[in-house]
Design an enzyme around this catalytic site. Structure first.
Site, PDB file in Angstrom:
ATOM      1  N   ARG A  55       2.102  -6.081  19.258  1.00 34.06           N
ATOM      2  CA  ARG A  55       0.951  -5.625  18.451  1.00 34.06           C
ATOM      3  C   ARG A  55       0.386  -4.320  19.005  1.00 34.06           C
ATOM      4  O   ARG A  55      -0.271  -3.572  18.295  1.00 34.06           O
ATOM      5  CB  ARG A  55      -0.138  -6.722  18.386  1.00 34.06           C
ATOM      6  N   TYR A 108      -6.673   7.696  -4.616  1.00 37.47           N
ATOM      7  CA  TYR A 108      -6.038   6.391  -4.806  1.00 37.47           C
ATOM      8  C   TYR A 108      -7.119   5.296  -4.843  1.00 37.47           C
ATOM      9  O   TYR A 108      -8.027   5.288  -3.998  1.00 37.47           O
ATOM     10  CB  TYR A 108      -5.027   6.147  -3.681  1.00 37.47           C
ATOM     11  N   ASP A 180      -4.204  12.708   2.486  1.00 33.10           N
ATOM     12  CA  ASP A 180      -3.199  11.729   2.070  1.00 33.10           C
ATOM     13  C   ASP A 180      -2.042  12.529   1.456  1.00 33.10           C
ATOM     14  O   ASP A 180      -2.173  13.100   0.376  1.00 33.10           O
ATOM     15  CB  ASP A 180      -3.833  10.768   1.053  1.00 33.10           C
ATOM     16  N   LYS A 205       6.366   4.744   0.070  1.00 35.34           N
ATOM     17  CA  LYS A 205       6.847   5.617  -0.999  1.00 35.34           C
ATOM     18  C   LYS A 205       8.030   6.461  -0.513  1.00 35.34           C
ATOM     19  O   LYS A 205       9.054   5.913  -0.149  1.00 35.34           O
ATOM     20  CB  LYS A 205       5.670   6.451  -1.523  1.00 35.34           C
TER      21      LYS A 205
HETATM   22  N1  PLP Z   1      -2.236   6.516  -1.066  1.00 33.01           N
HETATM   23  C1  PLP Z   1      -1.584   6.744  -2.211  1.00 33.01           C
HETATM   24  C2  PLP Z   1      -1.595   8.126  -2.791  1.00 33.01           C
HETATM   25  C3  PLP Z   1      -0.914   5.713  -2.861  1.00 33.01           C
HETATM   26  O1  PLP Z   1      -0.268   5.955  -4.027  1.00 33.01           O
HETATM   27  C4  PLP Z   1      -0.939   4.407  -2.291  1.00 33.01           C
HETATM   28  C5  PLP Z   1      -0.257   3.281  -2.955  1.00 33.01           C
HETATM   29  O2  PLP Z   1       0.133   3.341  -4.100  1.00 33.01           O
HETATM   30  C6  PLP Z   1      -1.641   4.205  -1.095  1.00 33.01           C
HETATM   31  C7  PLP Z   1      -2.263   5.285  -0.506  1.00 33.01           C
HETATM   32  C8  PLP Z   1      -1.705   2.841  -0.439  1.00 33.01           C
HETATM   33  O3  PLP Z   1      -0.476   2.570   0.157  1.00 33.01           O
HETATM   34  P1  PLP Z   1       0.140   1.085   0.328  1.00 33.01           P
HETATM   35  O4  PLP Z   1       0.337   0.514  -1.036  1.00 33.01           O
HETATM   36  O5  PLP Z   1       1.411   1.329   1.088  1.00 33.01           O
HETATM   37  O6  PLP Z   1      -0.844   0.300   1.116  1.00 33.01           O
END
Ligand code: PLP
Length: 387
Positions: A55, A108, A180, A205
């Site tokens: 962890r 998001y 992000d 992704k």
């Molecule tokens: N940031 C963006 C731009 C996303 O599209 C997503 C998920 O779709 C996230 C963060 C969150 O990621 P996760 O689904 O891997 O927790």
């Protein structure tokens, strides 16, 4: 002489000294043995790079982190069990009661909800600002502002934020900027080189790229990643080793995959722009995109995500969505297979017309995650679905 039962338990464990694997194996062990008390004491004093407990850190996880740091041009990286674990680790690790976050309102949904449903409970407030307001962010930063958070390109309309402009204003006021970078991937855009303090990814992704791992990442200076280490350790959001192995394997082909995503998406976007059933195409690589100049200045490729608006409104979008055959009707993005989603039934589900307008989303929009199939086949599929 040990008994047979003890022998069965211990025989063959550990790494064989004659094997030199060319990939870092999956270290599934949850705990690591120390040779003696002196080494354990050195570890506790921060003087040993020994592992103690998975962890806290793990060799397979660390191999993935090294690749992420290399990809983003950062000194250090941290991988987490999801993109949301990366977001919450960063926010809980950096902020305290009384602090304020300035966040782009085109963000998001999960990020928005962590800010409004969790940080809010601990007296950490968020001011959501439009992308236009973000261009003069300097005037928005108050004495309590500690973090500015945004993503570029945004979901689903792929609007782009001038990263260097925002990060320069943040630096001048001692405010941390966090980007992000999920949609762009580090192959197309490197926010750290443009002044960002921390880059966040949903590694689910493009970084993994095969739609089979849920993971997240944070990349930045050694100082900021070290500052976040206790939050990951105590909130428990580290990635487990088998997923870290799959992520590291995906990262090895990131550059070639993203080059093909870029080329395929450009071809598909140009095709869509010529179709009478399509009223508008949003792709940063098209001259018609409102932020094409910003995209050209800060991106070396425009990514695999496209949004388009059907001339027939919601009915037209539903008809096209139901008729695609090669594109699969699914949420998420960034994998080798092409996906199609309806933002009003996924990321923007349940919003009223005013909220949709604020997000720049209409009921006739479709979002594509363009994969690695032949662009000819993808274009043929969209052609028959639109016809
Ligand atoms: N940031 C963006 C731009 C996303 O599209 C997503 C998920 O779709 C996230 C963060 C969150 O990621 P996760 O689904 O891997 O927790």
């Amino acid at each position: 002489m040990r008994t047979r039962d003890t022998e069965i338990l211990h025989a063959g464990e550990g790494m064989p000294s004659a094997a030199t694997p060319i990939t870092t194996p999956i270290y599934s062990a949850t705990t690591f043995a120390f040779p003696n008390a002196a080494e354990l004491e050195r570890f506790q004093q921060g003087k040993s790079d020994h592992y103690i407990y998975s962890r806290y850190g793990n060799p397979t996880v660390q191999a993935a982190e090294a690749k992420l740091a290399a990809a983003e041009g950062g000194e250090s990286a941290m991988v987490t069990s999801s993109g949301m674990a990366a977001t919450s680790t960063a926010l809980f690790g950096l902020l305290q009661t009384g602090d304020e976050v300035v966040c782009a309102s085109s963000i998001y949904g999960g990020t928005l909800q962590v800010l409004t449903q969790f940080l809010d409970r601990f007296g950490i407030t968020t001011r959501f600002v439009s992308l236009e307001a973000l261009t003069h962010v300097g005037s928005l930063l108050g004495p309590k502002t500690k973090v500015v958070w945004f993503e570029t390109p945004t979901n689903p309309t792929l609007r782009c934020v001038d990263i260097a402009g925002v990060t320069e204003a943040c630096r001048a006021r001692g405010v941390l900027s966090i980007v992000d970078n999920t949609f762009a991937s580090p192959i197309n855009q490197r926010p750290l080189a443009l002044g960002a303090d921390l880059v966040m990814h949903s590694a689910t992704k493009y970084l993994n790229g095969h739609s089979d791992v849920t993971a997240g990442a944070l990349i930045g200076s050694r100082a900021i990643i070290d500052r976040l280490a206790p939050a990951r350790k105590l909130l428990g959001g580290i990635l487990e080793p088998a997923s870290a192995y799959a992520l590291a394997r995906g990262m090895k082909t990131l550059a070639v995959r993203v080059a093909q995503h870029n080329a395929n998406a450009q071809a598909v976007a140009e095709f869509l722009e010529r179709q009478p059933q399509v009223s508008r195409v949003f792709y940063p690589g098209l001259a018609s995109h409102p932020d094409a100049a910003i995209a050209r200045a800060q991106m070396t490729g425009f990514g695999g995500m496209i949004c388009f608006e059907c001339a027939g409104g919601y009915e037209g979008a539903v008809r096209t969505f139901d008729r695609v055959q090669l594109f699969q009707r699914a949420a998420s993005l960034g994998g080798v297979e092409s996906l199609c989603s309806l933002p009003v039934l996924t990321s923007q589900y349940g919003l009223d017309d005013t909220q949709l307008a604020a997000a720049g989303v209409t009921r006739g929009m479709l979002r594509l995650s363009v994969g690695l199939e032949s662009s000819r086949d993808l274009i043929d599929d969209l052609g028959q679905a639109l016809a």
